[in-house]
Design an enzyme around this catalytic site. Structure first.
Site, mmCIF file in Angstrom:
data_model
loop_
_atom_site.group_PDB
_atom_site.id
_atom_site.type_symbol
_atom_site.label_atom_id
_atom_site.label_comp_id
_atom_site.label_asym_id
_atom_site.label_seq_id
_atom_site.Cartn_x
_atom_site.Cartn_y
_atom_site.Cartn_z
ATOM 1 N N HIS A 65 0.828 -1.193 0.000
ATOM 2 C CA HIS A 65 0.000 0.000 0.000
ATOM 3 C C HIS A 65 0.871 1.255 0.000
ATOM 4 O O HIS A 65 2.062 1.210 0.313
ATOM 5 C CB HIS A 65 -0.925 0.011 1.217
ATOM 6 C CG HIS A 65 -1.976 -1.052 1.167
ATOM 7 N ND1 HIS A 65 -2.958 -1.170 2.119
ATOM 8 C CD2 HIS A 65 -2.211 -2.049 0.267
ATOM 9 C CE1 HIS A 65 -3.754 -2.181 1.824
ATOM 10 N NE2 HIS A 65 -3.307 -2.737 0.715
ATOM 11 N N GLU A 67 0.874 3.887 1.971
ATOM 12 C CA GLU A 67 1.369 4.358 3.258
ATOM 13 C C GLU A 67 2.652 3.640 3.696
ATOM 14 O O GLU A 67 3.608 4.282 4.149
ATOM 15 C CB GLU A 67 0.297 4.179 4.352
ATOM 16 C CG GLU A 67 -0.968 4.973 4.118
ATOM 17 C CD GLU A 67 -2.037 4.192 3.389
ATOM 18 O OE1 GLU A 67 -3.222 4.358 3.709
ATOM 19 O OE2 GLU A 67 -1.668 3.388 2.477
ATOM 20 N N ALA A 169 -16.533 5.060 -31.355
ATOM 21 C CA ALA A 169 -15.975 5.924 -32.391
ATOM 22 C C ALA A 169 -16.917 5.857 -33.582
ATOM 23 O O ALA A 169 -17.142 4.781 -34.150
ATOM 24 C CB ALA A 169 -14.576 5.469 -32.780
ATOM 25 N N GLY A 314 -18.983 -4.496 -29.886
ATOM 26 C CA GLY A 314 -19.410 -3.645 -30.996
ATOM 27 C C GLY A 314 -20.805 -3.152 -30.762
ATOM 28 O O GLY A 314 -21.219 -2.928 -29.623
#
Length: 379
Positions: A65, A67, A169, A314
């Site tokens: 982690h 930290e 797209a 698709g």
């Protein structure tokens, strides 16, 4: 007046260092599953101004982690310092000891936290541990920015499924491809770079079997320096039709690949076992469930630590997710190109965005326009 000025300066300092911690966490987004991408700074002030003595983000794969890494870098300089953490330090014993315990053992004097962790194993317990040890804790610093940065993780914890982004797209004449032509370049290089960056920030990417067969895509990140950030690849494939010669199958040992389908899903006696074995021998994982049951599939992905799911294709797959109400964000790339005769019609265009989605912004990527739409939903 002096106290107010000091408090204002302290708030600005906290905001500045938390912004740095958020940038660190953001740099690993999509690369730390099943754990969230957290940033942590250890900041020390010996009277000559604050300075960073340790900085880290969650490691690839989720461990160590942030930290514990930052504390290790700081070493003895962590004693008496302030830790800036974008998400509440964990308080439970998993594969590693709790980060809250590590902060206590290191002797930090103060911990500044952007967000409380909604994980039921933490959810305030980390803060309580720190305060019980006499450490000053402040929460909510840069909360909104942190909520945006950890959007997918928070969504998974609240809703029990991944945050789903649908990317399409579309050509100027409303098409996403051409029948029988495999992959058709709709957008330009700037838009394609954006898509690869999007993949690098996602936990998983999903397509339907028709797209997998017609386009034979790699679904990887192919930007210099980011190749290792390729996400889990998922194919909805009821009858296990994915060819063993496909790029997805042949590279499954390099990039994790999950096929959803098989005899259980198809409900037909077509002896899928040999096909399943052939795919598995190449490293493909086959999950025998009905790919039409997206309402069951997405929670199953969440249990695997998938927080962000990018749906790329698709048309049938996009429509299935939209009709199931399982799309949270639409990224619509519209290009000036025309596909013409034989084109595959896009399930949506800018004029047919489903009800409930709000247009957030538009950006130009070279000649292509990117529109972002978010579903109005409270976490």
């Amino acid at each position: 007046m002096g106290d107010m000025t000091d408090q204002s300066a302290a708030r600005r300092t906290d905001a500045r260092f938390m912004a740095e911690a958020l940038a660190l966490g953001d740099s690993r987004l999509g690369f730390t599953g099943p754990n969230p991408s957290v940033g942590c700074l250890i900041v020390r002030d010996d009277g000559d101004g604050p300075r960073v003595v340790g900085a880290a983000a969650t490691a690839p794969g989720g461990r160590p982690h942030a930290e514990t890494q930052a504390l290790s870098l700081a070493g003895p300089l962590a004693r008496g310092a302030t830790a800036y953490v974008t998400l509440e330090p964990c308080s439970h014993h998993g594969r590693t000891p709790p980060c809250a315990e590590a902060l206590i053992a290191a002797g930090v004097a103060r911990v500044v936290i952007a967000l409380v962790d909604p994980d039921s194993r933490v959810s305030g317990r980390g803060i309580a541990m720190l305060e019980a040890a006499g450490i000053a804790v402040e929460t909510g610093v840069e909360r909104e920015a942190a909520a945006q940065a950890l959007e997918a993780y928070l969504f998974r914890k609240h809703h029990g499924r991944p945050f789903v982004t649908l990317k399409l797209a579309v050509s100027a004449d409303g098409m996403i491809g051409r029948l029988g032509d495999g992959q058709v370049a709709i957008t330009g290089p700037d838009a394609r770079t954006f898509v690869h960056q999007l993949r690098a920030r996602s936990d998983a990417i999903l397509v339907g079997i028709r797209t997998a067969i017609a386009d034979n895509p790699a679904l990887t990140v192919r930007l210099p320096g980011l190749e290792e950030r390729s996400p889990l690849r998922i194919v909805l494939d009821a009858r296990l039709e994915l060819p063993v010669t496909s790029v997805l199958a042949r590279t499954a040992r390099q990039v994790p690949t999950l096929v959803i389908g098989g005899e259980t899903a198809a409900g037909e006696a077509q002896e899928p076992a040999p096909r399943q074995r052939a795919l598995e021998e190449l490293g493909v994982e086959v999950l025998g469930c009905d790919p039409r049951r997206l309402d069951l599939l997405l929670p199953a992905l969440a249990t695997r630590g998938v927080s962000s799911l990018l749906v790329e294709g698709g048309a049938r797959t996009a429509t299935a997710f939209l009709e199931a109400g399982l799309v949270d964000r639409i990224l619509l790339l519209t290009a000036p190109t025309h596909v013409g005769a034989g084109g595959i019609e896009a399930p949506i265009v800018r004029d047919t965005i489903p009800a409930g989605f709000t247009h957030r912004d538009s950006t130009w990527l070279g000649p292509d326009r990117l529109d972002r739409y978010d579903l109005e939903r409270t976490l």
